[in-house]
Design an enzyme around this catalytic site. Sequence first.
Site, PDB file in Angstrom:
ATOM      1  N   CYS A  24       0.840  -1.199   0.000  1.00 19.59           N
ATOM      2  CA  CYS A  24       0.000   0.000   0.000  1.00 19.59           C
ATOM      3  C   CYS A  24       0.872   1.245   0.000  1.00 19.59           C
ATOM      4  O   CYS A  24       1.811   1.373   0.798  1.00 19.59           O
ATOM      5  CB  CYS A  24      -0.913   0.004   1.219  1.00 19.59           C
ATOM      6  SG  CYS A  24      -1.900   1.505   1.369  1.00 19.59           S
ATOM      7  N   ASP A  46      -1.679  29.564   1.549  1.00 21.28           N
ATOM      8  CA  ASP A  46      -1.779  28.121   1.832  1.00 21.28           C
ATOM      9  C   ASP A  46      -2.138  27.391   0.539  1.00 21.28           C
ATOM     10  O   ASP A  46      -3.255  26.883   0.381  1.00 21.28           O
ATOM     11  CB  ASP A  46      -2.831  27.881   2.917  1.00 21.28           C
ATOM     12  CG  ASP A  46      -2.941  26.420   3.315  1.00 21.28           C
ATOM     13  OD1 ASP A  46      -2.023  25.642   2.992  1.00 21.28           O
ATOM     14  OD2 ASP A  46      -3.952  26.050   3.941  1.00 21.28           O
ATOM     15  N   CYS A  84       2.705  21.998   2.453  1.00 15.53           N
ATOM     16  CA  CYS A  84       2.781  20.573   2.789  1.00 15.53           C
ATOM     17  C   CYS A  84       3.799  19.850   1.916  1.00 15.53           C
ATOM     18  O   CYS A  84       3.845  18.614   1.925  1.00 15.53           O
ATOM     19  CB  CYS A  84       1.403  19.906   2.657  1.00 15.53           C
ATOM     20  SG  CYS A  84       0.751  19.869   0.978  1.00 15.53           S
TER      21      CYS A  84
END
Length: 438
Positions: free
Chosen positions: A85, A368, A395
């Site tokens: 995975c 962001d 991120c």
Amino acid sequence: MTAREGRGLRAGDVIEAVVEKGVYRGLGLARHEGQVVFIPHGLPGDRVRARVQSATSGYVTAAAEERLAPGPGRRPSPCPYFPPCGGCAYQELDYPAQLVLKEQILRESLARAGVAWEGEIPVSGSPEQAWRTRASFHFAEGPEGARLGLYVEGTHRVVDLPQCLQVSAAMNRTQRAIRASLAEQPRWARRVRGVELAESSDGERLVAALETAMAPAEAVNLAPLADLVPWLTGFGVVAGDGRQRRFHLLRGEPYVEHEVRALRLRSHVGSFFQGNRFLLAELVSTVVDLAPRGGTVLDLYAGVGLFALALAEGADAVTGVELNPIAVEDARHNAERAGLAHVRFDQGDAHEGLASRRVAPGERIILDPPRTGAGADLVQAIAGRRPAAVVYVSCDPPTLGRDLKTFAAEGYAPDAVRALDLFPDTFHLETVVRLVPR
């Protein structure tokens, strides 16, 4: 075939190497006779026997076939589905070592971009399990039957996940019930691509949205599936093509709610919202702490108003700009419910949001962007307004480094960097940077 000395590595060669360090995307970097070798899931200090998968003039990719000696911090994976995975990268690394590794990768990403940061970077950790409030699971059918889960890394092959450690027990129960229901209805299952789940931070609300290849008129035929997941507070289907693609509510309400810094925030299953229930309040507090008080605030990629509403207390006026009309509706609802009349939200992309607003002296800008980053054009447009400060929430360390380099060329430099591990066991890291004029 064992690699022979004196020539470059080729596909199929078998080598022994020691992983020197971790690099972005969960890769370990080793060297063999001067050649850089990237080893997926290789951890610092691992000594491995690996087979070369591909070779270029610049680097080699090799898959570990045998671990001859483990590096420090290596552990048995808590997840039985890792690998194959692809939802995680560091299941086999102790969590404190993950935080150290992620900080190192962040620093190296900035240095490689030419914007090295030598100051302190506080890194906040998260519980490793049940942290997600949002999750996307992919659906596929084949000889193995119906599969609902995540992709094998780098492919579109779905790994069926009876349990995902990233999500709550209720979310796992939901995704298993939906998989079982689709397995019994192959006619409709062929048209389903996956399921999006959204849960409130306190677990009180849980909404599912099926991603389909259906026309809206067909999608209503999936309404009986809601009877098989009666604990959901909302159930719907995403259907249609192109600009006509929409979410269609079939049962309940499409919203979950989160309480952050005494604010109650509504979020539609189709709206973006930060995914870690445990670090949500700290992330918001970090942005509020780094944004200078007073003046006007312009929040780009505002979502449902997570940062804009929290900043309202210390600002004269706040404007949020968000492209997704569903999220804008949520944000306006949240502002009205909080009684924040000096906060407004406009629909549009970030470029439009800048171009349509006059420059305010002492402006503060919150940025962001998605994982792809802001990009040079937007960074230059922001810097051209000469704001008092920019608080950049990222991120993705490589795109953060790229954008900080552009800010540097425009006269803005970081004076504070903080990191929050919103994505434990993955290679992602949330970083908050304050930029000020040099």
